[in-house]
Design a protein around this motif. Structure first.
Motif, PDB file in Angstrom:
ATOM      1  N   THR A 188      44.796 -46.932 -65.792  1.00 36.60           N
ATOM      2  CA  THR A 188      44.029 -46.221 -64.767  1.00 36.60           C
ATOM      3  C   THR A 188      44.614 -46.442 -63.379  1.00 36.60           C
ATOM      4  O   THR A 188      43.981 -46.070 -62.378  1.00 36.60           O
ATOM      5  CB  THR A 188      42.560 -46.682 -64.768  1.00 36.60           C
ATOM      6  OG1 THR A 188      42.520 -48.100 -64.499  1.00 36.60           O
ATOM      7  CG2 THR A 188      41.895 -46.384 -66.092  1.00 36.60           C
ATOM      8  N   LYS A 189      45.781 -47.051 -63.301  1.00 36.20           N
ATOM      9  CA  LYS A 189      46.448 -47.352 -62.025  1.00 36.20           C
ATOM     10  C   LYS A 189      45.550 -48.202 -61.132  1.00 36.20           C
ATOM     11  O   LYS A 189      45.317 -47.909 -59.958  1.00 36.20           O
ATOM     12  CB  LYS A 189      46.877 -46.071 -61.315  1.00 36.20           C
ATOM     13  CG  LYS A 189      47.927 -45.270 -62.100  1.00 36.20           C
ATOM     14  CD  LYS A 189      48.427 -44.074 -61.333  1.00 36.20           C
ATOM     15  CE  LYS A 189      49.503 -43.330 -62.135  1.00 36.20           C
ATOM     16  NZ  LYS A 189      50.025 -42.146 -61.415  1.00 36.20           N
ATOM     17  N   ALA A 190      45.037 -49.275 -61.735  1.00 30.10           N
ATOM     18  CA  ALA A 190      44.294 -50.335 -61.018  1.00 30.10           C
ATOM     19  C   ALA A 190      42.958 -49.862 -60.467  1.00 30.10           C
ATOM     20  O   ALA A 190      42.547 -50.264 -59.375  1.00 30.10           O
ATOM     21  CB  ALA A 190      45.152 -50.937 -59.911  1.00 30.10           C
ATOM     22  N   GLU A 191      42.250 -49.018 -61.221  1.00 32.57           N
ATOM     23  CA  GLU A 191      40.879 -48.708 -60.822  1.00 32.57           C
ATOM     24  C   GLU A 191      40.001 -49.936 -61.052  1.00 32.57           C
ATOM     25  O   GLU A 191      40.295 -50.796 -61.889  1.00 32.57           O
ATOM     26  CB  GLU A 191      40.339 -47.527 -61.621  1.00 32.57           C
ATOM     27  CG  GLU A 191      40.992 -46.197 -61.283  1.00 32.57           C
ATOM     28  CD  GLU A 191      40.306 -45.017 -61.958  1.00 32.57           C
ATOM     29  OE1 GLU A 191      40.831 -43.902 -61.867  1.00 32.57           O
ATOM     30  OE2 GLU A 191      39.234 -45.230 -62.569  1.00 32.57           O
ATOM     31  N   LEU A 192      38.902 -50.034 -60.299  1.00 35.04           N
ATOM     32  CA  LEU A 192      37.950 -51.121 -60.482  1.00 35.04           C
ATOM     33  C   LEU A 192      37.052 -50.792 -61.673  1.00 35.04           C
ATOM     34  O   LEU A 192      36.458 -49.715 -61.723  1.00 35.04           O
ATOM     35  CB  LEU A 192      37.103 -51.298 -59.223  1.00 35.04           C
ATOM     36  CG  LEU A 192      36.058 -52.409 -59.270  1.00 35.04           C
ATOM     37  CD1 LEU A 192      36.732 -53.768 -59.256  1.00 35.04           C
ATOM     38  CD2 LEU A 192      35.083 -52.287 -58.097  1.00 35.04           C
ATOM     39  N   PRO A 193      36.945 -51.676 -62.661  1.00 35.77           N
ATOM     40  CA  PRO A 193      36.062 -51.402 -63.801  1.00 35.77           C
ATOM     41  C   PRO A 193      34.624 -51.164 -63.345  1.00 35.77           C
ATOM     42  O   PRO A 193      34.102 -51.905 -62.501  1.00 35.77           O
ATOM     43  CB  PRO A 193      36.178 -52.675 -64.651  1.00 35.77           C
ATOM     44  CG  PRO A 193      37.485 -53.279 -64.264  1.00 35.77           C
ATOM     45  CD  PRO A 193      37.676 -52.943 -62.822  1.00 35.77           C
ATOM     46  N   PHE A 194      34.005 -50.122 -63.883  1.00 36.09           N
ATOM     47  CA  PHE A 194      32.619 -49.766 -63.586  1.00 36.09           C
ATOM     48  C   PHE A 194      32.412 -49.636 -62.064  1.00 36.09           C
ATOM     49  O   PHE A 194      31.474 -50.195 -61.484  1.00 36.09           O
ATOM     50  CB  PHE A 194      31.650 -50.800 -64.163  1.00 36.09           C
ATOM     51  CG  PHE A 194      31.958 -51.189 -65.578  1.00 36.09           C
ATOM     52  CD1 PHE A 194      31.793 -50.300 -66.620  1.00 36.09           C
ATOM     53  CD2 PHE A 194      32.455 -52.453 -65.870  1.00 36.09           C
ATOM     54  CE1 PHE A 194      32.093 -50.655 -67.926  1.00 36.09           C
ATOM     55  CE2 PHE A 194      32.766 -52.818 -67.172  1.00 36.09           C
ATOM     56  CZ  PHE A 194      32.588 -51.915 -68.202  1.00 36.09           C
ATOM     57  N   ALA A 195      33.320 -48.903 -61.417  1.00 32.48           N
ATOM     58  CA  ALA A 195      33.317 -48.818 -59.946  1.00 32.48           C
ATOM     59  C   ALA A 195      32.044 -48.172 -59.408  1.00 32.48           C
ATOM     60  O   ALA A 195      31.639 -48.448 -58.274  1.00 32.48           O
ATOM     61  CB  ALA A 195      34.545 -48.041 -59.474  1.00 32.48           C
ATOM     62  N   LYS A 196      31.393 -47.323 -60.176  1.00 33.86           N
ATOM     63  CA  LYS A 196      30.181 -46.652 -59.706  1.00 33.86           C
ATOM     64  C   LYS A 196      28.970 -47.576 -59.705  1.00 33.86           C
ATOM     65  O   LYS A 196      27.938 -47.243 -59.125  1.00 33.86           O
ATOM     66  CB  LYS A 196      29.884 -45.426 -60.567  1.00 33.86           C
ATOM     67  CG  LYS A 196      30.904 -44.299 -60.420  1.00 33.86           C
ATOM     68  CD  LYS A 196      30.494 -43.087 -61.237  1.00 33.86           C
ATOM     69  CE  LYS A 196      31.474 -41.934 -61.071  1.00 33.86           C
ATOM     70  NZ  LYS A 196      31.083 -40.743 -61.851  1.00 33.86           N
ATOM     71  N   LEU A 197      29.075 -48.740 -60.354  1.00 31.54           N
ATOM     72  CA  LEU A 197      27.962 -49.678 -60.447  1.00 31.54           C
ATOM     73  C   LEU A 197      28.183 -50.843 -59.491  1.00 31.54           C
ATOM     74  O   LEU A 197      29.314 -51.309 -59.327  1.00 31.54           O
ATOM     75  CB  LEU A 197      27.813 -50.213 -61.875  1.00 31.54           C
ATOM     76  CG  LEU A 197      27.630 -49.185 -62.994  1.00 31.54           C
ATOM     77  CD1 LEU A 197      27.599 -49.893 -64.344  1.00 31.54           C
ATOM     78  CD2 LEU A 197      26.359 -48.380 -62.787  1.00 31.54           C
ATOM     79  N   HIS A 206      35.462 -47.781 -52.131  1.00 28.34           N
ATOM     80  CA  HIS A 206      36.606 -48.218 -52.938  1.00 28.34           C
ATOM     81  C   HIS A 206      37.897 -47.540 -52.498  1.00 28.34           C
ATOM     82  O   HIS A 206      38.884 -47.554 -53.241  1.00 28.34           O
ATOM     83  CB  HIS A 206      36.350 -47.931 -54.417  1.00 28.34           C
ATOM     84  CG  HIS A 206      35.139 -48.625 -54.952  1.00 28.34           C
ATOM     85  ND1 HIS A 206      35.120 -49.964 -55.236  1.00 28.34           N
ATOM     86  CD2 HIS A 206      33.893 -48.160 -55.231  1.00 28.34           C
ATOM     87  CE1 HIS A 206      33.915 -50.307 -55.685  1.00 28.34           C
ATOM     88  NE2 HIS A 206      33.155 -49.228 -55.690  1.00 28.34           N
ATOM     89  N   SER A 207      37.893 -46.945 -51.332  1.00 30.83           N
ATOM     90  CA  SER A 207      39.105 -46.302 -50.824  1.00 30.83           C
ATOM     91  C   SER A 207      40.141 -47.363 -50.488  1.00 30.83           C
ATOM     92  O   SER A 207      39.859 -48.323 -49.767  1.00 30.83           O
ATOM     93  CB  SER A 207      38.778 -45.476 -49.583  1.00 30.83           C
ATOM     94  OG  SER A 207      39.941 -44.910 -49.045  1.00 30.83           O
ATOM     95  N   ILE A 208      41.328 -47.215 -51.033  1.00 27.04           N
ATOM     96  CA  ILE A 208      42.407 -48.179 -50.829  1.00 27.04           C
ATOM     97  C   ILE A 208      43.577 -47.459 -50.182  1.00 27.04           C
ATOM     98  O   ILE A 208      44.066 -46.458 -50.714  1.00 27.04           O
ATOM     99  CB  ILE A 208      42.849 -48.804 -52.165  1.00 27.04           C
ATOM    100  CG1 ILE A 208      41.670 -49.514 -52.821  1.00 27.04           C
ATOM    101  CG2 ILE A 208      44.001 -49.770 -51.959  1.00 27.04           C
ATOM    102  CD1 ILE A 208      41.963 -50.050 -54.185  1.00 27.04           C
ATOM    103  N   PRO A 209      44.052 -47.942 -49.026  1.00 24.34           N
ATOM    104  CA  PRO A 209      45.203 -47.279 -48.388  1.00 24.34           C
ATOM    105  C   PRO A 209      46.455 -47.426 -49.231  1.00 24.34           C
ATOM    106  O   PRO A 209      46.763 -48.506 -49.740  1.00 24.34           O
ATOM    107  CB  PRO A 209      45.332 -48.016 -47.050  1.00 24.34           C
ATOM    108  CG  PRO A 209      44.679 -49.349 -47.276  1.00 24.34           C
ATOM    109  CD  PRO A 209      43.575 -49.106 -48.259  1.00 24.34           C
TER     110      PRO A 209
END
Length: 676
Positions: free
Chosen positions: A594-603, A483-486
């Motif tokens: 959350t500054k555009a984090e992906l919901p449930f990013a760990k799943l 999920h690393s975003i430049p």
């Protein structure tokens, strides 16, 4: 059931006649145990906790002469009632009423300000909640005028005035290119400060920005913001500093010179007015003649079209969809029989949207692929669109604006229906926080839907740009390198708490407008919103299922859906409603904080789907979010659609949250000024 209970009651009563007083207690518990196996609704309500407010009524600020309401919702007890009073138990003033626990203000007046009490009663039990109602006037910037341009020569002294009105009296501040000017900045000081005599930029107590010895580097956009507990207002001006000696000399200030200037101006204005009236009358007579000829032609064509339609219906019934069109095209006859074209012809008569030529589009860039075709970014000359709408042949200065282009290149019936649905959605709704439908290009395949775009682009990219490098690295370490975003080359200052709440409220009012029209969006997310340089959010619909946001979509039963943003009933049962939009709205607000984090990013997607099925998918509230907003979002994420609030209530609560944050900011500014 009733016969069973009556029989049981008499049986226990007869057996109780042979028992002692101690046995009576056993009888009472026996009846209670029997009833507990078949609880009635009344019994469940009686054990639903003590009498309480859900949520507790909160203080509110109303704009003068506006209408509003404050809810007092009661839970617990058997049949609680709620009533509003002025102060403790005084009758409500004229213009204020209490109806089913809701305090209604028909037209806010200053005399309506004060303390109000909601009293909830259930039998012998009662609870009260007190709130304050303030009648305010939103700030209005008087000076500078919006969009004003100020031309000065290098070396001059410049005064930029910032004046505003409102109740309570607003505080003002200046910013340069969206960066607030304050005492800690180099070459900037406040009136009475240590360096006030030497600093080139001086912030005066009356709201004026004073610039000594202006240079060409001072040319920029300057904003005057006025804020109070009633809200915020902002105007911008552009300061242009020219090289010394390039400005034209000022006119003579003598009385004779002014008199001559006024006389010449009046005479010139009179001549221009006469010429304009002559041209107007001539063009009006010409248009009347053309309109009369056109009406005769349309009547003749209409009679021919009735005959053609009768013949076309026989051919179209067994037709199959072609690429990019909803129904087949009879190229020999030259008639466009596609459903989109049929809709656009009918809509053009009703003024819903315009039929445009794709030759108006320039600088096209493909962003990705959407649900029914390519999605592009282009520019369009809005002056030509207006000429097409008004059928005006006069020359107008070009006005290039960004536009989102959605191409229709599919022959799938479901996607064709979705294309029509989106056309209807953006053509029926007009709102300042919903993008406008510019028009439809349907003269050739594929058809293009043109939607308004903004100078700052989509909200998700903007939120990512507000991250610091440390925040981005922390997010990557927490959810994984996948999920690393430049980060963009140019960072954007993070949104303040009041700005985030204000943007959230803008989204709430936009979706509330859709709900009022009985329309649903079905894909509310930060990626499908755009934002302007004035921090104005607009709800859009790029829906890039292939492209930079493709990982945010999931294919289920041959349908591509935004899985992480949808509630159970939409994913598993295909039930989209206003309440599913409420769920998605809350997910988008979570993205803002959350500054555009992906919901449930760990799943992964399958894990999200399984937890959604089992009812174990739980949202977390960010620490940066106000407590009241977090409580609101939890209700929006309720598993049962009926437990989610209405958008009208959501907008009201967000308005109160924005006002509270604004009040805190104003108080903090006042304290800081007092300490200085």
């Amino acid at each position: 059931m009733c016969v069973f209970r009556v029989s049981l009651f008499f049986l226990l009563l007869l057996s109780g006649l042979e028992r002692s007083t101690a046995s009576d207690e056993s009888f009472h518990h026996s009846v209670h145990r029997v009833r507990s196996h078949k609880p009635s609704r009344r019994h469940r309500a009686a054990n639903d906790g003590g009498l309480r407010f859900e949520p507790v009524p909160y203080s509110k600020k109303l704009e003068l002469n506006s209408s509003g309401k404050i809810h007092c919702k009661v839970a617990g007890g058997v049949a609680p009632t709620a009533q509003w009073f002025l102060n403790e138990e005084d009758p409500l003033p004229e213009g204020v009423a209490s109806m089913n626990g809701t305090l209604l203000v028909t037209e806010a007046d200053r005399r309506h300000s004060g303390q109000y009490t909601c009293k909830a009663t259930d039998g012998d039990h009662s609870i009260t909640a007190k709130i304050n109602l303030d009648i305010v006037v939103s700030p209005r910037v008087l000076e500078p005028a919006s969009g004003q341009q100020l031309h000065v020569s290098a070396g001059q002294e410049v005064s930029l005035n910032c004046r505003a009105t409102g109740e309570p009296e607003p505080t003002t501040h200046w910013d340069r290119n969206l960066t607030i000017l304050h005492q800690q900045q180099e070459d900037v000081d406040i009136e009475g400060g240590v360096n006030s005599t030497s600093s080139r930029l001086l912030l005066l107590n009356n709201g004026t920005l004073y610039i000594r010895n202006a240079t060409e580097q001072d040319s920029d956009r300057y904003g005057c913001t006025a804020g109070s507990a009633a809200g915020l207002a902002r105007h911008e001006l552009v300061l242009i500093v020219h090289p010394e000696g390039e400005l034209p000399p000022q006119e003579s200030s003598g009385v004779a010179g002014k008199a001559v200037l006024v006389s010449v101006s009046v005479a010139g204005a009179y001549m221009i007015l006469v010429l304009a009236l002559m041209v107007y009358c001539r063009r009006r007579r010409l248009r009347r003649r053309q309109r009369g000829e056109k009406m005769e032609l349309e009547m003749a064509e209409g009679r021919e079209k009735l005959v053609e339609d009768g013949e076309d219906k026989k051919v179209v019934q067994n037709g199959a969809a072609q690429n990019g069109r909803l129904l087949p095209l009879d190229k020999d006859s030259g008639a466009d029989n596609s459903e989109v074209s049929g809709i656009s012809r009918a809509s053009k008569k009703s003024g819903q949207y315009d039929q445009l030529s794709r030759s108006l589009l320039t600088e096209q860039i493909t962003l990705g692929r959407g649900e029914f075709g390519d999605v592009m970014l282009a520019k369009i000359d809005m002056s030509q669109v207006k000429k097409n709408r008004n059928r005006d042949d006069s020359d107008i200065e070009a006005d290039l604006k960004p536009v989102l282009v959605k191409a229709l290149t599919t022959n799938d019936e479901v996607q064709l229906a979705e294309f029509r649905r989106q056309l209807e959605l953006f053509s029926r709704v007009r709102h300042e926080h919903i993008v406008k439908l510019i028009g439809l290009c349907n003269e050739a395949d594929p058809h293009y839907m043109l939607l308004e775009h903004t100078d700052w682009g989509d909200l998700k990219s903007f939120l990512i740009a507000t991250r610091t490098r440390d925040e981005n690295e922390e997010y990557t370490s927490r959810v994984g390198p996948a999920h690393s975003i430049p980060l963009p080359e140019k960072a954007v200052p993070p949104l303040a708490a009041a700005h985030r709440a204000a943007v959230s409220r803008q989204l709430a009012t936009a979706v509330a407008r859709l709900a009022a029209k009985r329309l649903t969006h079905r894909d509310i997310a930060a990626r499908n919103c755009v934002i302007t340089s004035q921090l104005q959010l607009k709800l859009s619909f790029p829906a890039l299922t292939r492209g930079p946001h493709s990982h945010e979509y999931f294919k289920l039963h041959d349908q591509v859906i935004p899985l992480r943003w949808l509630p159970f009933e939409a994913v598993m049962e295909g039930e989209y409603s206003t309440k599913s939009d409420v769920y998605m709205f809350a997910a988008t607000i979570w993205e803002i904080y959350t500054k555009a984090e992906l919901p449930f990013a760990k799943l992964n997607d399958n894990s999200v789907l399984e937890r959604l099925k089992s009812g174990t998918l739980e949202w977390n509230v960010p620490d940066s979010m106000p407590e009241k907003l977090g409580s609101l979002l939890k209700r929006c994420w309720s598993k049962s659609p009926t437990d989610r609030p209405q958008f009208t209530d959501i907008a009201e609560e967000l308005t109160a949250i924005v006002q509270d944050l604004t009040s805190e900011n104003v108080s903090q500014v006042s304290i800081t000024k007092a300490e200085e």
